[in-house]
Write a protein that holds these residues in place. Structure first.
Motif, PDB file in Angstrom:
ATOM      1  N   TYR A  30       0.885  -1.170   0.000  1.00 58.57           N
ATOM      2  CA  TYR A  30       0.000   0.000   0.000  1.00 58.57           C
ATOM      3  C   TYR A  30       0.914   1.208   0.000  1.00 58.57           C
ATOM      4  O   TYR A  30       1.499   1.541   1.028  1.00 58.57           O
ATOM      5  CB  TYR A  30      -0.883   0.019   1.244  1.00 58.57           C
ATOM      6  CG  TYR A  30      -1.926  -1.069   1.278  1.00 58.57           C
ATOM      7  CD1 TYR A  30      -3.009  -1.030   0.402  1.00 58.57           C
ATOM      8  CD2 TYR A  30      -1.846  -2.128   2.178  1.00 58.57           C
ATOM      9  CE1 TYR A  30      -3.977  -2.016   0.431  1.00 58.57           C
ATOM     10  CE2 TYR A  30      -2.810  -3.112   2.218  1.00 58.57           C
ATOM     11  CZ  TYR A  30      -3.876  -3.053   1.342  1.00 58.57           C
ATOM     12  OH  TYR A  30      -4.830  -4.014   1.365  1.00 58.57           O
ATOM     13  N   ARG A  33       4.222   1.188   1.826  1.00 55.23           N
ATOM     14  CA  ARG A  33       4.179   0.162   2.853  1.00 55.23           C
ATOM     15  C   ARG A  33       4.010  -1.233   2.256  1.00 55.23           C
ATOM     16  O   ARG A  33       3.001  -1.553   1.643  1.00 55.23           O
ATOM     17  CB  ARG A  33       3.015   0.476   3.761  1.00 55.23           C
ATOM     18  CG  ARG A  33       2.857  -0.579   4.757  1.00 55.23           C
ATOM     19  CD  ARG A  33       2.034  -0.129   5.880  1.00 55.23           C
ATOM     20  NE  ARG A  33       2.054  -1.190   6.853  1.00 55.23           N
ATOM     21  CZ  ARG A  33       1.433  -1.121   7.990  1.00 55.23           C
ATOM     22  NH1 ARG A  33       0.781  -0.035   8.266  1.00 55.23           N
ATOM     23  NH2 ARG A  33       1.486  -2.129   8.803  1.00 55.23           N
ATOM     24  N   GLY A  56      -3.528  -7.452  11.406  1.00 55.78           N
ATOM     25  CA  GLY A  56      -2.799  -6.456  10.630  1.00 55.78           C
ATOM     26  C   GLY A  56      -1.661  -7.038   9.808  1.00 55.78           C
ATOM     27  O   GLY A  56      -0.924  -6.304   9.148  1.00 55.78           O
ATOM     28  N   VAL A  57      -1.529  -8.363   9.804  1.00 59.27           N
ATOM     29  CA  VAL A  57      -0.417  -8.972   9.087  1.00 59.27           C
ATOM     30  C   VAL A  57      -0.651  -8.934   7.570  1.00 59.27           C
ATOM     31  O   VAL A  57       0.300  -8.938   6.789  1.00 59.27           O
ATOM     32  CB  VAL A  57      -0.173 -10.420   9.577  1.00 59.27           C
ATOM     33  CG1 VAL A  57      -1.205 -11.372   8.990  1.00 59.27           C
ATOM     34  CG2 VAL A  57       1.224 -10.891   9.196  1.00 59.27           C
ATOM     35  N   GLY A  58      -1.909  -8.898   7.174  1.00 65.74           N
ATOM     36  CA  GLY A  58      -2.202  -8.839   5.744  1.00 65.74           C
ATOM     37  C   GLY A  58      -3.107  -9.949   5.251  1.00 65.74           C
ATOM     38  O   GLY A  58      -3.124 -10.254   4.056  1.00 65.74           O
ATOM     39  N   LYS A  59      -3.898 -10.527   6.136  1.00 65.65           N
ATOM     40  CA  LYS A  59      -4.780 -11.629   5.752  1.00 65.65           C
ATOM     41  C   LYS A  59      -5.877 -11.165   4.800  1.00 65.65           C
ATOM     42  O   LYS A  59      -6.133 -11.780   3.768  1.00 65.65           O
ATOM     43  CB  LYS A  59      -5.407 -12.282   7.002  1.00 65.65           C
ATOM     44  CG  LYS A  59      -4.386 -12.762   8.004  1.00 65.65           C
ATOM     45  CD  LYS A  59      -5.031 -13.448   9.193  1.00 65.65           C
ATOM     46  CE  LYS A  59      -5.883 -12.534  10.058  1.00 65.65           C
ATOM     47  NZ  LYS A  59      -5.099 -11.487  10.733  1.00 65.65           N
ATOM     48  N   THR A  60      -6.497 -10.059   5.173  1.00 65.78           N
ATOM     49  CA  THR A  60      -7.560  -9.539   4.312  1.00 65.78           C
ATOM     50  C   THR A  60      -6.986  -9.116   2.962  1.00 65.78           C
ATOM     51  O   THR A  60      -7.581  -9.370   1.912  1.00 65.78           O
ATOM     52  CB  THR A  60      -8.281  -8.370   5.004  1.00 65.78           C
ATOM     53  OG1 THR A  60      -8.873  -8.855   6.213  1.00 65.78           O
ATOM     54  CG2 THR A  60      -9.359  -7.783   4.121  1.00 65.78           C
ATOM     55  N   ARG A  70      -8.620  -7.097  -5.545  1.00 67.37           N
ATOM     56  CA  ARG A  70      -7.520  -6.151  -5.531  1.00 67.37           C
ATOM     57  C   ARG A  70      -6.442  -6.680  -6.450  1.00 67.37           C
ATOM     58  O   ARG A  70      -6.110  -7.861  -6.410  1.00 67.37           O
ATOM     59  CB  ARG A  70      -6.989  -6.026  -4.102  1.00 67.37           C
ATOM     60  CG  ARG A  70      -5.997  -4.916  -3.901  1.00 67.37           C
ATOM     61  CD  ARG A  70      -5.501  -4.891  -2.471  1.00 67.37           C
ATOM     62  NE  ARG A  70      -6.484  -4.420  -1.506  1.00 67.37           N
ATOM     63  CZ  ARG A  70      -6.847  -3.151  -1.364  1.00 67.37           C
ATOM     64  NH1 ARG A  70      -6.307  -2.228  -2.134  1.00 67.37           N
ATOM     65  NH2 ARG A  70      -7.736  -2.793  -0.488  1.00 67.37           N
ATOM     66  N   HIS A 208      -8.848 -15.938  13.419  1.00 67.01           N
ATOM     67  CA  HIS A 208      -7.919 -15.606  14.499  1.00 67.01           C
ATOM     68  C   HIS A 208      -7.784 -16.771  15.461  1.00 67.01           C
ATOM     69  O   HIS A 208      -6.905 -16.802  16.303  1.00 67.01           O
ATOM     70  CB  HIS A 208      -8.444 -14.403  15.296  1.00 67.01           C
ATOM     71  CG  HIS A 208      -7.954 -13.112  14.786  1.00 67.01           C
ATOM     72  ND1 HIS A 208      -8.794 -12.065  14.509  1.00 67.01           N
ATOM     73  CD2 HIS A 208      -6.720 -12.686  14.462  1.00 67.01           C
ATOM     74  CE1 HIS A 208      -8.102 -11.060  14.055  1.00 67.01           C
ATOM     75  NE2 HIS A 208      -6.837 -11.394  14.013  1.00 67.01           N
TER      76      HIS A 208
END
Ligand SMILES: Nc1ncnc2c1ncn2[C@@H]1O[C@H](COP(=O)(O)OP(=O)(O)OP(=O)(O)O)[C@@H](O)[C@H]1O
Ligand SMILES: [Mg+2]
Lengths: 267, 293
Positions: A30, A33, A56-60, A70, A208
């Motif tokens: 992103y 980043r 926040g690791v990037g799973k989504t 995307r 999770h």
């Protein structure tokens, strides 16, 4: 189908013998980043794979790239032999942000039916399919309600029903059971295993919950690092069919569980 | 100020008026422990308020207003009944309402597409912001002399006046609405391969409608105001013109009735929009809280 036995556990590149999805050199940033880097793996036809990793690791982000929502910065995603850059047909998504992925002006049934209408199914057939899916998630009595009249967990079940009614080859789910109570969660997990068995669909699920990942999966994909890569693609060699009490009581379950736990924690 | 407050009250607790409802409820509960239904009590309160206003008006007309022929409520009522018996009264109302509706239609026809174009692109929206704010704040009435020269005392004058005033809220709200389509729902639409028509009908239009609706509501009020003002100032047929005539010959009785008629039309318009909002936006948070509890 005992999918886990058909998977070639030995392949170092995370391969599956009959892949429905193939991910090569996937990376994404992103702006400046860097979030994902160098992901290579395959998802077998009929496989159930859970993606785990810290928040926040990037799973989504990974799921969005996998589904064609995307465009990844690098690498490619091949779905059923085709390189994709938009969501392919035959793929259904249950979004993490469930409350905002239902249309408040459509009833529960209307929400589930809409994609089927667009797909051109006849009225009788699409209603039957939708009602079946709603029955499977236990919402038969709420088909005429509106999403905002339901609890969060019920809304999420509507979203799941919408995905199932779509009769996809692959369902991609982003933390689908995060907002339901323990009992409903167990029921939905078993529903997912059942549906997978019946329809032979492939499931890719972000969670999770380590117990959930081990309980459901044929393989667990552990994401970690900055930028995130595949920590490990762990084969879950627990016997099928899984059962909430007995499976979780197995010594092997405990082993796998602590293995995944360590993978996630040691970032 | 009372006039502005009776609007939403007459029509029940309007959406977004939770405060009004909340204020009446405890007050009612405080006076008597729940013997009379709140609805009835509210009605009684309103009738009382009207009665008080009528008494004050009557006293004023008899006292300080007597020198300037200020009509009393009973006199006004008689004048109203007389006027209501004439065809001219109703045809004047019809003319004004027709002008307002035609003008509103024009404002929508122009405003919605322009709003869509502006809203479709973030940069265009930002660069037109100033222009839109300027257009919105320039009082259209200021253009009247110029428009009078161009159109004379015709209905066209009224229509143009309505257009230049009512188009702004429509443009602004529509352009704003485009940006309010949830990106999450767009993704749902993409993921589930909704057809173009289904996207428009079940995703884009309903997402935008609450915002466009606000614009319509403001535009409708402006349309009525401008229709009557243009008749009053420009001199073409309609409620505004007969009001002007009555005032020119010092017929305060009639002037009063015409003014009240205009105010009543405004209330009616508001009522129509409240009902419409409940019908088409029943799912919207602003409506459903009151509607489904
Ligand atoms: N649209 C975006 N623009 C910029 N940065 C983003 C965007 N979406 C996600 N990120 C960032 O990328 C990183 C990965 O986000 P992502 O949502 O994929 O994580 P996640 O693993 O799904 O987290 P969670 O478990 O909390 O849902 C985060 O640091 C996030 O801040
Ligand atoms: Mg996420």
């Amino acid at each position: 189908m005992k999918t886990q036995t058909t998977l070639d556990k030995g392949q170092p590149d995370g391969g599956a013998s009959d892949p429905i999805m193939r991910i090569r050199g996937l990376g994404h940033s992103y702006g400046e980043r860097r979030v994902l880097e160098g992901l290579d793996f395959e998802v077998g036809r009929g496989e159930l794979m859970c993606v785990v990793g810290p928040s926040g690791v990037g799973k989504t982000t990974l799921l969005e790239c996998l589904t064609g929502l995307r465009r990844p910065g690098e690498g490619e995603v091949v779905f059923d032999g085709q390189r994709i850059d938009a969501p392919p047909r035959g793929l259904a998504i249950v979004f993490q942000d469930y409350s905002r992925s239902l249309m408040p002006w459509l009833s529960v049934l209307g929400n589930v039916v809409l994609p089927l209408r667009s797909a051109g199914l006849a009225k009788a057939e699409r209603e039957r399919t939708a009602l079946e899916a709603l029955a499977e998630v236990g919402l038969s009595d709420f088909t005429g309600h509106y999403p905002w009249q339901l609890s969060g967990g019920m809304q999420q079940r509507v979203a799941i029903a919408r995905a199932l009614a779509y009769r996809p080859a692959v369902v991609v789910m982003d933390e689908p059971f995060a907002s339901v109570d323990a009992q409903t969660r167990a029921d939905l997990e078993d529903l997912l295993l059942r549906v997978r068995e019946h329809l032979g669909i492939t499931v890719l699920l972000v969670t999770h919950d380590i117990d959930e990942a081990v309980y459901l999966s044929d393989r667990v994909l552990a994401l970690g690092g900055k930028p995130a890569g595949i920590r490990e693609l762990l084969t879950v060699d627990l016997p099928a069919p899984r059962e909430q009490v007995s499976t979780k009581a197995l010594p092997r379950f405990a082993e796998l569980r602590s293995q995944v736990y360590r993978l996630i924690r040691d970032v | 100020m009372t006039g502005a407050k009776t609007g939403p009250d007459v029509t029940g607790t309007g959406p977004g008026r939770a405060g009004t409802g909340a204020r009446t409820a405890p007050a009612a509960a405080g006076t008597e422990p729940g013997a009379v239904p709140t609805g009835v009590r509210r009605l009684v309160n309103r009738l009382l308020a009207i009665l008080v206003a009528l008494v004050v008006w009557h006293l004023f007309a008899l006292g300080p207003g007597a020198s300037s022929d200020f009509p009393t409520p009973p006199e006004s009522f008689r004048t109203a009944v007389d006027l209501a018996g004439t065809g001219a009264y109703w045809s004047n109302i019809a003319t004004s309402v027709e002008t307002a509706l035609l003008g509103l239609g024009l404002a929508v026809l122009v405003g919605v597409p322009v709003g869509l174009l502006i809203g479709a692109d973030e940069r265009v929206r930002r660069s037109t912001q100033l222009l839109l704010d300027f257009g919105r704040t320039v009082p259209a009435i200021a253009l009247l002399p110029l428009l009078l020269l161009l159109f004379g005392a015709t209905r066209d004058l009224g229509l143009v006046l309505i257009l230049v005033s009512a188009v702004w809220p429509v443009v602004i709200q529509t352009s704003y609405a485009v940006g309010e389509i949830s990106p999450q729902l767009r993704r749902v639409g993409r993921a589930y391969h909704l057809t173009r028509w289904h996207l428009l009908r079940h995703l884009i239009a309903p997402s935008m409608f609450p915002f466009v609706f606000v614009g319509l509501r403001i535009a409708a009020t402006l349309s009525l105001l401008m229709a009557i003002s243009s008749e009053f100032l420009g001199g073409s047929d309609g409620l505004g013109y007969v009001l002007l005539q009555a005032m020119q010959i010092n017929d305060t009785g009639r002037a009063f009735v015409y003014s009240f008629t205009a105010a009543f039309l405004g209330l009616l318009l508001n009522l129509v929009f409240v009902l419409l909002q409940r019908r088409v936006l029943w799912w919207h948070p602003s409506v459903r809280k009151g509607g489904t509890a």
